[in-house]
Every structure is written in C-alpha cells, then in structure tokens.
Design a protein around this motif. Structure first.
Motif, PDB file in Angstrom:
ATOM      1  N   ARG A 251       0.823  -1.209   0.000  1.00 24.80           N
ATOM      2  CA  ARG A 251       0.000   0.000   0.000  1.00 24.80           C
ATOM      3  C   ARG A 251       0.861   1.264   0.000  1.00 24.80           C
ATOM      4  NH1 ARG A 251      -5.254  -0.982   1.781  1.00 24.80           N
ATOM      5  NH2 ARG A 251      -5.335   0.870   3.107  1.00 24.80           N
ATOM      6  N   GLY A 252       2.087   1.150  -0.484  1.00 22.35           N
ATOM      7  CA  GLY A 252       2.973   2.307  -0.546  1.00 22.35           C
ATOM      8  C   GLY A 252       3.928   2.351   0.637  1.00 22.35           C
ATOM      9  N   TRP A 253       4.909   3.273   0.526  1.00 24.74           N
ATOM     10  CA  TRP A 253       5.977   3.392   1.517  1.00 24.74           C
ATOM     11  C   TRP A 253       5.566   4.201   2.739  1.00 24.74           C
ATOM     12  CZ3 TRP A 253      10.003   0.455   0.301  1.00 24.74           C
ATOM     13  CH2 TRP A 253      10.328   0.238  -1.030  1.00 24.74           C
ATOM     14  N   TRP A 254       4.420   4.860   2.713  1.00 24.12           N
ATOM     15  CA  TRP A 254       4.159   5.984   3.610  1.00 24.12           C
ATOM     16  C   TRP A 254       3.281   5.663   4.806  1.00 24.12           C
ATOM     17  CZ3 TRP A 254       3.473   5.927  -1.695  1.00 24.12           C
ATOM     18  CH2 TRP A 254       4.520   6.509  -2.421  1.00 24.12           C
ATOM     19  N   GLY A 255       2.938   4.402   5.038  1.00 22.39           N
ATOM     20  CA  GLY A 255       2.084   4.057   6.159  1.00 22.39           C
ATOM     21  C   GLY A 255       0.614   4.311   5.845  1.00 22.39           C
ATOM     22  N   ASP A 256      -0.207   4.325   6.893  1.00 21.05           N
ATOM     23  CA  ASP A 256      -1.655   4.407   6.711  1.00 21.05           C
ATOM     24  C   ASP A 256      -2.141   5.784   6.291  1.00 21.05           C
ATOM     25  OD1 ASP A 256      -1.973   1.735   7.353  1.00 21.05           O
ATOM     26  OD2 ASP A 256      -2.248   2.146   9.494  1.00 21.05           O
TER      27      ASP A 256
ATOM     28  N   PRO B 187       1.436  11.310   2.780  1.00 21.66           N
ATOM     29  CA  PRO B 187       1.492  12.770   2.879  1.00 21.66           C
ATOM     30  C   PRO B 187       0.752  13.508   1.760  1.00 21.66           C
ATOM     31  CG  PRO B 187       3.541  11.922   1.970  1.00 21.66           C
ATOM     32  CD  PRO B 187       2.715  10.724   2.366  1.00 21.66           C
ATOM     33  N   TYR B 188       0.177  12.804   0.800  1.00 23.81           N
ATOM     34  CA  TYR B 188      -0.337  13.467  -0.397  1.00 23.81           C
ATOM     35  C   TYR B 188      -1.678  14.170  -0.171  1.00 23.81           C
ATOM     36  CZ  TYR B 188       3.530  10.950  -2.251  1.00 23.81           C
ATOM     37  OH  TYR B 188       4.795  10.482  -2.441  1.00 23.81           O
ATOM     38  N   ARG B 189      -2.570  13.565   0.572  1.00 27.76           N
ATOM     39  CA  ARG B 189      -3.864  14.166   0.917  1.00 27.76           C
ATOM     40  C   ARG B 189      -4.675  14.565  -0.316  1.00 27.76           C
ATOM     41  NH1 ARG B 189      -0.065  16.654   3.963  1.00 27.76           N
ATOM     42  NH2 ARG B 189      -0.441  18.702   3.052  1.00 27.76           N
ATOM     43  N   CYS B 190      -4.560  13.783  -1.379  1.00 26.92           N
ATOM     44  CA  CYS B 190      -5.301  14.019  -2.617  1.00 26.92           C
ATOM     45  C   CYS B 190      -5.266  12.721  -3.419  1.00 26.92           C
ATOM     46  CB  CYS B 190      -4.677  15.173  -3.414  1.00 26.92           C
ATOM     47  SG  CYS B 190      -2.999  14.859  -4.021  1.00 26.92           S
ATOM     48  N   PRO B 191      -6.048  12.627  -4.501  1.00 23.75           N
ATOM     49  CA  PRO B 191      -5.941  11.443  -5.354  1.00 23.75           C
ATOM     50  C   PRO B 191      -4.548  11.340  -5.983  1.00 23.75           C
ATOM     51  CG  PRO B 191      -7.961  12.651  -5.819  1.00 23.75           C
ATOM     52  CD  PRO B 191      -7.118  13.534  -4.933  1.00 23.75           C
ATOM     53  N   VAL B 192      -4.003  10.131  -6.012  1.00 24.88           N
ATOM     54  CA  VAL B 192      -2.686   9.872  -6.597  1.00 24.88           C
ATOM     55  C   VAL B 192      -2.867   8.858  -7.723  1.00 24.88           C
ATOM     56  CG1 VAL B 192      -0.369   8.981  -6.184  1.00 24.88           C
ATOM     57  CG2 VAL B 192      -1.528  10.307  -4.399  1.00 24.88           C
ATOM     58  N   PHE B 193      -2.349   9.197  -8.898  1.00 30.03           N
ATOM     59  CA  PHE B 193      -2.470   8.346 -10.074  1.00 30.03           C
ATOM     60  C   PHE B 193      -1.107   7.716 -10.345  1.00 30.03           C
ATOM     61  CE2 PHE B 193      -5.812  11.409 -10.077  1.00 30.03           C
ATOM     62  CZ  PHE B 193      -6.923  10.653 -10.410  1.00 30.03           C
ATOM     63  N   VAL B 194      -1.054   6.387 -10.232  1.00 30.26           N
ATOM     64  CA  VAL B 194       0.194   5.630 -10.330  1.00 30.26           C
ATOM     65  C   VAL B 194       0.280   4.992 -11.714  1.00 30.26           C
ATOM     66  CG1 VAL B 194       1.565   3.743  -9.349  1.00 30.26           C
ATOM     67  CG2 VAL B 194       0.089   5.134  -7.847  1.00 30.26           C
ATOM     68  N   LEU B 195       1.334   5.343 -12.471  1.00 30.67           N
ATOM     69  CA  LEU B 195       1.550   4.745 -13.786  1.00 30.67           C
ATOM     70  C   LEU B 195       2.047   3.314 -13.622  1.00 30.67           C
ATOM     71  CD1 LEU B 195       3.463   7.634 -15.610  1.00 30.67           C
ATOM     72  CD2 LEU B 195       1.033   7.078 -15.761  1.00 30.67           C
ATOM     73  N   THR B 196       1.399   2.394 -14.311  1.00 31.00           N
ATOM     74  CA  THR B 196       1.786   0.990 -14.226  1.00 31.00           C
ATOM     75  C   THR B 196       1.330   0.273 -15.491  1.00 31.00           C
ATOM     76  OG1 THR B 196       1.522  -1.070 -12.959  1.00 31.00           O
ATOM     77  CG2 THR B 196      -0.351   0.440 -12.961  1.00 31.00           C
ATOM     78  N   HIS B 197       1.903  -0.888 -15.755  1.00 31.39           N
ATOM     79  CA  HIS B 197       1.447  -1.730 -16.867  1.00 31.39           C
ATOM     80  C   HIS B 197       0.448  -2.773 -16.390  1.00 31.39           C
ATOM     81  CE1 HIS B 197       4.274   0.029 -19.657  1.00 31.39           C
ATOM     82  NE2 HIS B 197       5.260  -0.196 -18.804  1.00 31.39           N
ATOM     83  N   TYR B 198       0.175  -2.815 -15.087  1.00 32.89           N
ATOM     84  CA  TYR B 198      -0.637  -3.886 -14.520  1.00 32.89           C
ATOM     85  C   TYR B 198      -1.786  -3.293 -13.707  1.00 32.89           C
ATOM     86  CZ  TYR B 198       3.430  -6.566 -15.891  1.00 32.89           C
ATOM     87  OH  TYR B 198       4.451  -7.122 -16.623  1.00 32.89           O
ATOM     88  N   ALA B 199      -2.998  -3.631 -14.074  1.00 33.39           N
ATOM     89  CA  ALA B 199      -4.195  -3.083 -13.427  1.00 33.39           C
ATOM     90  C   ALA B 199      -4.279  -3.510 -11.965  1.00 33.39           C
ATOM     91  CB  ALA B 199      -5.438  -3.543 -14.179  1.00 33.39           C
ATOM     92  N   ARG B 200      -4.874  -2.637 -11.190  1.00 32.42           N
ATOM     93  CA  ARG B 200      -5.103  -2.916  -9.771  1.00 32.42           C
ATOM     94  C   ARG B 200      -6.253  -2.027  -9.313  1.00 32.42           C
ATOM     95  NH1 ARG B 200      -0.570  -2.584  -4.875  1.00 32.42           N
ATOM     96  NH2 ARG B 200      -1.906  -3.525  -3.298  1.00 32.42           N
TER      97      ARG B 200
ATOM     98  N   PRO C  32      -8.283   0.581  -6.981  1.00 28.41           N
ATOM     99  CA  PRO C  32      -7.812   1.709  -6.162  1.00 28.41           C
ATOM    100  C   PRO C  32      -7.637   1.319  -4.700  1.00 28.41           C
ATOM    101  CG  PRO C  32      -9.607   2.392  -7.599  1.00 28.41           C
ATOM    102  CD  PRO C  32      -9.519   0.891  -7.697  1.00 28.41           C
ATOM    103  N   ILE C  33      -6.733   2.018  -4.027  1.00 32.42           N
ATOM    104  CA  ILE C  33      -6.476   1.803  -2.606  1.00 32.42           C
ATOM    105  C   ILE C  33      -6.746   3.125  -1.892  1.00 32.42           C
ATOM    106  CG2 ILE C  33      -4.761   1.222  -0.857  1.00 32.42           C
ATOM    107  CD1 ILE C  33      -3.227  -0.304  -3.057  1.00 32.42           C
ATOM    108  N   THR C  34      -7.734   3.116  -1.003  1.00 30.20           N
ATOM    109  CA  THR C  34      -8.064   4.312  -0.234  1.00 30.20           C
ATOM    110  C   THR C  34      -7.311   4.274   1.088  1.00 30.20           C
ATOM    111  OG1 THR C  34     -10.231   4.453  -1.253  1.00 30.20           O
ATOM    112  CG2 THR C  34      -9.934   5.631   0.819  1.00 30.20           C
ATOM    113  N   MET C  35      -6.614   5.359   1.384  1.00 34.13           N
ATOM    114  CA  MET C  35      -5.801   5.468   2.585  1.00 34.13           C
ATOM    115  C   MET C  35      -6.346   6.594   3.455  1.00 34.13           C
ATOM    116  SD  MET C  35      -3.471   3.138   1.894  1.00 34.13           S
ATOM    117  CE  MET C  35      -2.033   3.448   2.910  1.00 34.13           C
ATOM    118  N   GLY C  36      -5.741   6.792   4.613  1.00 37.53           N
ATOM    119  CA  GLY C  36      -6.143   7.874   5.493  1.00 37.53           C
ATOM    120  C   GLY C  36      -5.694   9.225   4.965  1.00 37.53           C
ATOM    121  N   GLY C  37      -6.317  10.287   5.468  1.00 38.39           N
ATOM    122  CA  GLY C  37      -5.895  11.644   5.158  1.00 38.39           C
ATOM    123  C   GLY C  37      -6.309  12.159   3.795  1.00 38.39           C
ATOM    124  N   GLY C  38      -7.164  11.422   3.081  1.00 36.37           N
ATOM    125  CA  GLY C  38      -7.639  11.895   1.787  1.00 36.37           C
ATOM    126  C   GLY C  38      -6.881  11.363   0.589  1.00 36.37           C
TER     127      GLY C  38
END
Length: 198
Positions: A75-80, A83-96, A98-104
């Motif tokens: 679920r990323g390097w940053w814990g639960d 620090p982004y507090r906004c939607p993050v779009f991750v470029l990848t070749h493999y579908a997954r 969405p993962i909702t985390m704390g803080g928005g």
C-alpha cells in the motif's frame, strides 16, 4: 525532485531495503534529516504538498513490487496516512483496484499512459495544481508529453555515480528551461525552472 550534483534522482539497485537506490536517501536529508525544520525547507515542502488537487507518480515510486501485482497487499511506503492528501495516479502496466488510505489519499492505478493519468488528475483537481511526484521515468514522460509547466529540483552535494536520471534522452535545448527561483538552505539548493513554450 531531489537530485544529486551529478544528476540522479535515485541511486542504483532500488529494492525494498533501498527504496531510493543505494545512496539515494542522502538526496532527501534536506526534508528528512536535521535540517528539515529550516524555514526554507519547510517552505519548499509546503509548496510541494499543500493545496495539490492530484498527484501523479510512477510505479517504482509507489513501491518495490514488479510485474503482476498478484496477491500483494503493498500500500505504498508511507504508512496508513500518506502525505499526499489528494488522489494519486500511479503509472503501471498492470491493473489494480484503487487503494483508499487515510488523510484523503486514494491511489489509482493507470495502465494507459501519462496522458491518461494527467487527464484523470485534471478531472479531479479542478483549478488546483497537479504534482508530478516522480520517479525519473514518470517525470521524463510528463516532460516529453508537454504536461509540465515548472520543474522544481532540490540539488544536493551528493555524487551517486549511477542510478535514475530525470533529464536523460532529451535533445539539446528541449525542453527549454528558464531559471525563475533559487532558494538556499544548509546542504541544498532549491531551484525552480519554468518550461518555456514557443
């Protein structure tokens, strides 16, 4: 992006134990180490994070998993509470899914390229800015696609010798950059370049 004096934004051999590559963590001491509370460094972090409408990053920045996601619960390097507090779009070749985390923060996984990620980011950001967080490949793709207006570099007095470069593969003078801001703090120079459109 934090960058070495010899132009690398990550060191070689990125892994779970060395997420920024060997020596790469030294590029981030300005905001992780003893000078993180220097007023200039705090200002730069605020400029990078506060008020962002969306963030785009590459899969290598999101984590060390390569290939198919399989049953990975990464679920990323940053814990639960990333620090982004906004939607993050991750470029990848493999579908997954969405993962909702704390803080928005919600991580969305985009398989159809940087332009699609940018269009999705624009749709949620409205009139707020979009950050291209990294890594190097994601940044290069965004610059090459003409999606970048400014490039902020935190230049560190570190030599990595190899790794991932942000500005590899561009023709001389492309993109054309204008230096518009220089800030200094102990051990780092914060440079902002405007991308010149003609």
């Amino acid at each position: 992006m934090s960058i070495s004096a010899d132009g690398y934004v990550a060191g070689p051999h990125q892994s779970l134990d060395e997420p920024l590559g060997i020596g790469g963590r030294a590029l981030h001491q300005w905001h992780l180490g003893p000078t993180k509370d220097h007023p200039v460094n705090r200002q730069v972090v605020s400029d990078m994070m506060d008020g962002m409408g969306a963030t785009i990053m590459g899969r290598n920045m999101f984590g060390p998993i390569r290939g198919e996601w399989g049953d990975s619960d990464w679920r990323g390097w940053w814990g639960d509470v990333p620090p982004y507090r906004c939607p993050v779009f991750v470029l990848t070749h493999y579908a997954r899914d969405p993962i909702t985390m704390g803080g928005g923060t919600t991580f969305h996984f985009v398989t159809d390229g940087i332009r699609s990620a940018h269009a999705q980011a624009q749709a949620v950001a409205g009139d707020r800015p979009i950050s291209i967080a990294g890594g190097a490949s994601c940044g290069r793709q965004a610059i090459a696609a003409g999606l970048v207006d400014e490039i902020d570099l935190q230049v560190n007095p570190v030599l990595l010798g190899s790794g991932e470069r942000l500005l590899d593969g561009f023709a001389p003078g492309e993109p054309e950059l204008e230096l518009v801001r220089v800030l200094e703090a102990p051990g780092v120079a914060h440079l902002r370049y405007q991308v010149v459109r003609r």
